[in-house]
Every structure is written in structure tokens, then in C-alpha cells.
Design an enzyme around this catalytic site. Structure first.
Site, PDB file in Angstrom:
ATOM      1  N   HIS A 188       3.680   6.637  -6.867  1.00 16.45           N
ATOM      2  CA  HIS A 188       2.850   7.601  -7.305  1.00 16.45           C
ATOM      3  C   HIS A 188       4.402   9.059  -7.373  1.00 16.45           C
ATOM      4  O   HIS A 188       3.973  10.134  -8.307  1.00 16.45           O
ATOM      5  CB  HIS A 188       1.834   8.251  -6.425  1.00 16.45           C
ATOM      6  CG  HIS A 188       0.482   9.101  -6.622  1.00 16.45           C
ATOM      7  ND1 HIS A 188      -0.235   9.160  -6.570  1.00 16.45           N
ATOM      8  CD2 HIS A 188       0.572   9.437  -8.422  1.00 16.45           C
ATOM      9  CE1 HIS A 188      -1.202   9.702  -7.114  1.00 16.45           C
ATOM     10  NE2 HIS A 188      -1.060  10.146  -8.477  1.00 16.45           N
TER      11      HIS A 188
ATOM     12  N   HIS B 198       0.585  -0.596  -0.272  1.00 18.52           N
ATOM     13  CA  HIS B 198       0.502  -0.159   0.029  1.00 18.52           C
ATOM     14  C   HIS B 198       0.563   1.140   0.161  1.00 18.52           C
ATOM     15  O   HIS B 198       0.853   2.105  -0.712  1.00 18.52           O
ATOM     16  CB  HIS B 198      -0.630   0.057   1.212  1.00 18.52           C
ATOM     17  CG  HIS B 198      -2.001   1.042   1.004  1.00 18.52           C
ATOM     18  ND1 HIS B 198      -3.551   1.139   1.136  1.00 18.52           N
ATOM     19  CD2 HIS B 198      -1.705   2.177   1.296  1.00 18.52           C
ATOM     20  CE1 HIS B 198      -3.626   2.011   1.241  1.00 18.52           C
ATOM     21  NE2 HIS B 198      -3.236   2.535   1.466  1.00 18.52           N
ATOM     22  N   GLU B 199       1.893   1.540   0.737  1.00 22.91           N
ATOM     23  CA  GLU B 199       2.469   2.646   0.794  1.00 22.91           C
ATOM     24  C   GLU B 199       3.588   2.541   0.002  1.00 22.91           C
ATOM     25  O   GLU B 199       4.108   4.019  -0.487  1.00 22.91           O
ATOM     26  CB  GLU B 199       3.242   2.585   2.917  1.00 22.91           C
ATOM     27  CG  GLU B 199       2.825   2.666   3.582  1.00 22.91           C
ATOM     28  CD  GLU B 199       1.218   3.691   3.878  1.00 22.91           C
ATOM     29  OE1 GLU B 199       1.610   4.775   3.222  1.00 22.91           O
ATOM     30  OE2 GLU B 199       0.388   3.653   4.164  1.00 22.91           O
TER      31      GLU B 199
ATOM     32  N   HIS C 193       1.601   4.732  -2.723  1.00 21.77           N
ATOM     33  CA  HIS C 193       1.848   6.054  -2.926  1.00 21.77           C
ATOM     34  C   HIS C 193       3.086   6.162  -3.655  1.00 21.77           C
ATOM     35  O   HIS C 193       3.832   7.170  -3.922  1.00 21.77           O
ATOM     36  CB  HIS C 193       1.308   6.423  -1.414  1.00 21.77           C
ATOM     37  CG  HIS C 193       0.257   5.944  -0.795  1.00 21.77           C
ATOM     38  ND1 HIS C 193      -1.004   6.696  -1.154  1.00 21.77           N
ATOM     39  CD2 HIS C 193      -0.372   5.459   0.578  1.00 21.77           C
ATOM     40  CE1 HIS C 193      -1.853   6.746  -1.461  1.00 21.77           C
ATOM     41  NE2 HIS C 193      -1.298   6.086   0.133  1.00 21.77           N
TER      42      HIS C 193
HETATM   43 ZN   LIG Z   1      -3.430   5.124   1.805  1.00 19.61          ZN
END
Ligand SMILES: [Zn+2]
Length: 678
Positions: free
Chosen positions: A480, A473-474, A477
Site C-alpha cells: 500500500h 499481512h505486514e 500494508h
Molecule cells: Zn494490519
């Protein structure tokens, strides 16, 4: 001696010179950099030339460069490596920054320049990103009341003060009501079914209050085991009702009037600023754009997920019936769900941990980024760190040489283990934004911070499955940020609309459930055995367990939130309003003694007002994006290339446009239903 925070850093990639920064550098640096930034704003405001896009909008976007860098360093450290001194400085700095921000947003002369450029935008030749920057800059001021006359500005100011007071009061009431209650028991038999370890906590709690026996409170870790494990139905009922009655009992911490006032004030604020409703005001700045769109979305999901929720309840009812319960209540749900879960696929976190060695999981996620986006991660010791546990990587384009121009994509800091001075949880952040200025592409410095168990001399760091998905998940990010390639810092990387920002992170989590990929790295750290298929199946099953019920629960919150912020809303009675609004989402009888709204802090205290839908919205986005890969191969290079464009674009385009360019159509609810219910 000059303060090293005041100038460009003399380090490789201008990375933060952690080894040389001293606490006493911060406050004087903040003060001087705020002054310098205000000076820059003054120059923009009083520029004798006519306002243009370059001398006003662009100049504003690039202003305060060094202040941003120092703020990032300081506040990141306050989260990941803080101490009393840093916290003390934060207390002093925060009001200075708030004051600085309001000096800009209240600057009428500056706004008149911005407005002139905005009104004459058709005379300029602007690219898409520039148009977006102009639009966002202008709107940012307008949404803060820049177009209002003095009298209305004063009104808005007062509403904002009232709103922040009352939301704070709402939260304090919930907290006080939570702390006020406790249930004291002396007979262990009344607690049958609850694990010994939890009982020990209840005993501790009793001791702290100088009581014999056991004390249960409404704090989540205390309450939840009762609802999940207590065989004593009366106890489950009593605790569930006590919890649902919080700030809804007419007592000193009651929140019913505050809800009415908050709803009314938000409506007034929206109308003052020219919006039909508070939801319209909020959603203007979201991917979903309008309340109609959100309600359509929530209702579509409701219609389609409800049969699955009913099936969940039916399944549990069979178990309840065996205990003589003819009509299941909401306070029976968690108890029978746990029973069924145990029957179906009993397994615990510990079983999986030996298969998830942190180093291997990180290697896998690096490899995935290589496969999808052509990235390579090279550990480097040339970059200064803020703690010895931190690892630093140069992120490069695969196949290129480090020295080659343009091959360097980003710096990555990986800070995985807990310690005093780091707050709980996991997050991605950055020490430096990506942007292009005077033709130079400033690459970002990204950081991933987690709290995974530290390795010992005997055992490497082993992750629970939940921690594995957290890392993905991290890292989503982080990608991105790493792939960001935009002109202006405030449209770069994760600076996107609020209901779009979880797409890249949740998207990457999907890979954790792909056996083909999972088997490449989930290997027993001692034996090398690949994670067996039956364990993979259990992961899959437990992920979607009771998903129908959970979906309806989330929808009830989302619909309730939208209703409180809808056009012409009038709340005569909180309980009646709530019951009517969420009727269609309920699968258990409503309890007259309890309410959801009075402790719904997400929307009445925190910043989720007219935004609760975004949890499900983001799930649809990531399920739909991943579905596209699943249909064409989860490593499909053409689709990955299209997805890379979406990630690189940050907030430079409307997110729905970005998404459609990638996917060829708007996100479909069906993709989520397919993933959740097969
Ligand atoms: Zn998040």
C-alpha cells in the site's frame, strides 16, 4: 557544526543517515524544526494575498516536511531500536509535538483562511485529490470545534479533558480489578487436564506470593488455560465468573458509573459539534459513513452467521453430554472446543515450521508482488541501516533498469528478528512519505518490522504458520505504501479511512491458504519435500474452526459498541442495557453475575468507540476482494491492475468509490460467509 537532521540528507534516495545520527541530535532538531514549521504556518496565516487553494490548503499540506522526516525516524527507532536515552527524549518531545499540533488546530486566523477557500470552492478548478484535501483539511478543523463560539469552545475543551480523564480511569480500574484477584489451590487434582508447563507457571506465581501450591490470576495467559483445559467444571465456572465480574462487583474499581458518564459526555460532545450521535460523529470519517450502514451490516451478518454458531454449539453439546452436562454454559465452550479440535485435526505449530523458512517465504511474497504488480526487489548494501539485522531493498518496476527514470518505486527496510530495544509484535511503518512536489515524485521509504526467531549456525529462521500470515499481512500494508502515487503526503499510501486500512494487509493473507501458491514455497528446509496435502487441509480446517461462534462473539461486541454510541442513548442500568442489546447474539445462557461492558476497554478506554465493527467490516472487504480473484484466477493480471489502482490511490478518493471502481460493486457479506462456512 550544523545538526545533520536539520537539512536534506546527503545520502542515496535521501535515506535516513542512521550511521551518522547521534542521540544528542534529536532534541535540538525537534525544537528547531517545530519553530521552523510554526514559522511556515505563520507565513501562510499572514500572507497578504487573498486566500487561495495553493497559498493556504496546499501550502499547509506541504508544511513541516523535515519535521515529518525526523519524527518518523525518531519514533520508528523508539519502537524498533530504542534505549534509555531515546525513551528519555521521547518523554520530552511528545508534549512539544502535542503543543505544536494544538497551536495549529486552535489557530483561528488560519482557519478563517481555510474557511474562505472552502466556502468559495466552486470558484476553483480543483481535481479530485485537491477537492479531497480541501474537504479533509476543513473538516479536521471543524471536528475540533473551529466553528464554535468561544463559550462552546470552552465547553468542548472541558468535555475533552473529562473524557480523557474518565477513559484513563476506566482502564486503570480494569487493570486494578484484574490484579486484585487470584485463585489459590493446593491440590493438584483440582487442576487436572491443564498441561504441566502451565502448572509450573501457576507454581511460580504461588511462590512469588509466598504461597504453597498454585496460583491462577485473571491475566490472560493464566486464565485461558483453565478455561481451555481444566476438567474441573466448578473451577472453570469460578474463574469465568471472577473474570466477568471485573469492575462489575460494586467495589472500589467498579466501572458502571464511569460507563454512564462516558456515554453521556460523548453524546454531549457530538451534539455540541452538530451531530445526532457520537456514532454519527465518528463514522463521518469512516468508509461506512453512518450508524445505519454499520447496523445493517452487523445485523445482516448476524442473521446469516447465527445458524453456523448454533451448529458449533450443537457439535460441542454432544461431547458435553458424554460428561453429563445437559446445558452447556459459556464457560464450557473453550474446553469442549479444544476437545473437538484435538479429535478433528490435532496438529501443532512445530510440525509446520520446517516447511516455512523465512528466506523462502520472503522470496514468495516478493514474487507475488512481482506477479501481481510488476515489482522487483533488489537487495542493496548502499543504504545505511539502524541495525545490522536489517536488510534493505530497492523496489523497482520489473524489466526496467535501475538508472531508468521512474523505475524506482521505493526503499524497503526488512527488520525481522527480536532483540532488546524492539517492542513485541509486527508492524509496517515508513521513514518517509510518498508525495509529488514541484513536479518531483518523492518515493517512499517503507519498513516492515517483525519478531521472528533468529537463525542459528545450524538452523535457518523457521516460521510458524501464524508468522507466515503475519509476514504477508505486514507486506500487504507495505505494498500500500510502496505503490502510493498521490500528490499530497497526508493522502498518500496507508493514510486512508480507518475501516479501510486493513484491506490491503488482510487481502494478501488469503494467498497463504491457496495450495497452488503455497506449494511453490512451502518446502522442507532439509529434505525439500513440498508441504503435503493433508497438512494443507489441516491448515484450512483449523482456520475456520468454530468460526460461527467466533463471528457471533465479535458481532456482540460490535452491536454493543454501536448501541452505546447511538442517538438518544440512555443507560439506566449497565447490565440491563447490555443484556437487551446483545440478546440476539447469544448462544449460551447469560450469567447474571458478569458483564461485558465494564471491562470493554476497546471502546471505553481505547480508540475503538463506534469502531469495533471494523474488524468484521475489513474481513468482508478482504474476502470480497479476494473472491474476485478466485473467480478469475488468483494472479489474474487485469484484476491485479485494477487492484493496483486502488492501492496507489491512498486516501485521495472516497474508499467506497475506490472499492467499487475495482470490484464493480459494493463489498458483499456473502463473500465472507462463503470463505468461512463454505
Ligand atoms: Zn494490519
Amino acid at each position: 557544526m550544523t545538526n545533520l537532521l536539520l537539512q536534506k540528507f546527503n545520502t542515496q534516495y535521501n535515506s535516513a543517515p542512521f550511521a551518522e545520527i547521534k542521540e544528542e541530535h534529536y532534541l535540538p532538531a525537534f525544537k528547531e524544526l517545530i519553530d521552523k514549521s510554526l514559522q511556515e504556518i505563520e507565513e501562510i496565516t499572514h500572507n497578504p494575498e487573498t486566500p487561495t487553494f495553493e497559498n493556504t490548503i496546499e501550502a499547509l499540506a506541504y508544511s513541516g516536511e523535515q519535521l515529518d522526516v525526523v519524527s518518523s525516524i525518531f519514533f520508528n527507532l523508539n519502537s524498533a531500536e530504542t534505549n534509555d536515552e531515546i525513551q528519555q527524549i521521547a518523554q520530552e518531545v511528545s508534549p512539544l509535538l502535542t503543543e505544536f499540533a494544538s497551536k495549529i488546530s486552535q489557530n483561528e486566523q488560519l482557519f478563517s483562511r481555510i474557511k474562505k477557500v472552502y466556502d468559495e470552492k466552486d470558484h476553483y478548478t480543483l481535481n479530485e485529490e485537491q477537492k479531497m484535501l480541501l474537504e479533509e483539511t476543513y473538516k479536521g478543523f471543524v471536528r475540533n470545534g473551529a466553528l464554535l463560539n468561544d463559550e462552546k469552545k470552552e465547553q468542548l475543551k472541558n468535555i475533552n479533558i473529562e473524557l480523557s480523564k474518565k477513559s484513563l480511569q476506566f482502564g486503570q480500574n480494569v487493570l486494578a480489578a484484574t490484579n486484585q484477584y487470584y485463585k489459590h489451590l493446593t491440590n493438584k487434582d483440582d487442576l487436572a487436564g491443564i498441561p504441566e508447563a502451565i502448572l509450573a507457571q501457576y507454581e511460580e506465581e504461588a511462590k512469588e506470593r509466598n504461597l504453597e501450591g498454585y496460583v491462577i490470576t485473571l491475566q490472560f495467559p493464566s486464565l485461558l488455560p483453565v478455561l481451555t483445559y481444566a476438567e474441573n467444571r466448578e473451577l472453570r465456572k469460578e474463574l469465568a465468573i471472577a473474570n466477568g465480574k471485573k469492575s462489575f462487583d460494586g467495589g472500589e474499581f467498579d466501572n458502571q458509573n464511569l460507563i454512564k458518564e462516558l456515554v453521556k459526555l460523548r453524546q454531549e460532545k457530538a451534539q455540541l459539534l452538530g451531530y445526532k450521535s457520537f456514532a454519527d460523529y465518528v463514522l463521518e470519517e469512516r468508509m461506512a459513513k453512518s450508524p445505519q450502514k454499520v447496523l445493517e451490516f452487523l445485523n445482516e451478518l448476524l442473521t446469516k452467521a447465527k445458524p453456523f454458531a448454533q451448529k458449533d454449539v450443537e457439535e460441542l453439546s454432544v461431547l458435553a453430554k458424554a460428561d453429563g452436562i445437559t446445558e452447556m454454559q459459556s464457560y464450557d465452550h473453550a474446553y469442549y472446543a479444544e476437545k473437538l479440535r484435538k479429535q478433528k485435526f490435532d496438529f501443532n505449530d512445530e510440525e509446520l515450521k520446517p516447511y516455512f523458512q523465512l528466506d523462502k517465504v520472503q522470496e514468495a511474497v516478493f514474487g507475488l508482488a512481482g506477479k501481481l504488480f510488476g515489482l522487483e526487489f533488489v537487495e542493496t548494501s548502499d543504504i545505511q541501516k539502524y541495525h545490522t539485522d536489517v536488510k534493505t531493498y530497492e523496489v523497482l518496476e520489473v524489466g526496467s533498469q535501475k538508472s531508468e527514470d521512474g523505475s524506482f518505486k521505493a526503499l524497503l527496510y526488512a527488520d525481522y528478528h527480536p532483540r532488546k530495544g524492539k517492542r513485541a509484535g509486527a508492524w509496517m511503518t515508513s521513514f518517509k512519505n510518498q508525495y509529488i512536489k514541484n513536479g518531483e515524485n518523492h518515493r517512499p521509504h517503507i519498513s516492515v518490522v517483525c519478531n521472528f526467531t533468529k537463525p542459528t549456525s545450524e538452523t535457518p529462521s523457521l516460521l510458524t504458520f501464524n508468522e507466515v500470515t503475519t509476514l504477508f499481512h505486514e507486506f500487504g500494508h507495505a505494498l500500500h505504501g510502496v505503490l502510493a502515487n498521490t500528490q499530497y503526503p497526508n493522502l498518500s499510501g496507508t493514510s486512508v479511512k480507518w475501516d479501510f486500512v486493513e484491506l490491503p494487509s488482510q487481502f494478501l493473507e488469503n494467498y497463504c491458504y491457496e495450495p497452488e501458491f503455497l506449494k511453490t514455497f512451502a518446502k522442507h528446509y532439509q529434505t525439500g519435500e513440498v508441504l503435503p496435502d493433508e497438512k494443507i487441509q489441516k491448515i484450512e480446517d483449523s482456520k475456520n474452526f468454530m468460526e460461527g461462534y467466533q463471528t457471533l462473539r465479535q458481532l456482540s461486541f460490535g452491536i454493543l459498541d454501536m448501541s452505546y454510541h447511538a442517538e438518544n442513548v440512555k443507560v439506566e442500568d449497565v447490565k440491563t442495557f447490555e443484556t437487551e442489546t446483545i440478546k440476539a447474539t447469544q448462544v449460551y445462557p447469560t450469567l447474571s453475575e458478569t458483564a461485558v461492558s465494564t471491562s470493554f476497554s476497546h471502546i471505553f478506554q481505547g480508540g475503538y468507540s463506534a469502531g469495533y465493527y471494523s474488524y468484521k467490516w475489513a474481513e468482508v472487504l478482504d474476502a470480497d476482494a479476494f473472491q474476485y480473484f478466485k473467480e478469475n484466477g488468483i494472479f489474474n493480471p487485469e484484476i491485479a491492475a485494477k487492484y493496483k489502482v486502488l492501492l496507489s490511490s491512498g486516501g485521495t478518493k472516497d474508499p467506497m468509490e475506490l472499492y467499487k471502481n475495482f470490484r464493480g460493486s459494493e463489498p458483499k457479506v456473502e463473500s465472507l460467509l462463503k470463505r468461512a462456512f463454505g
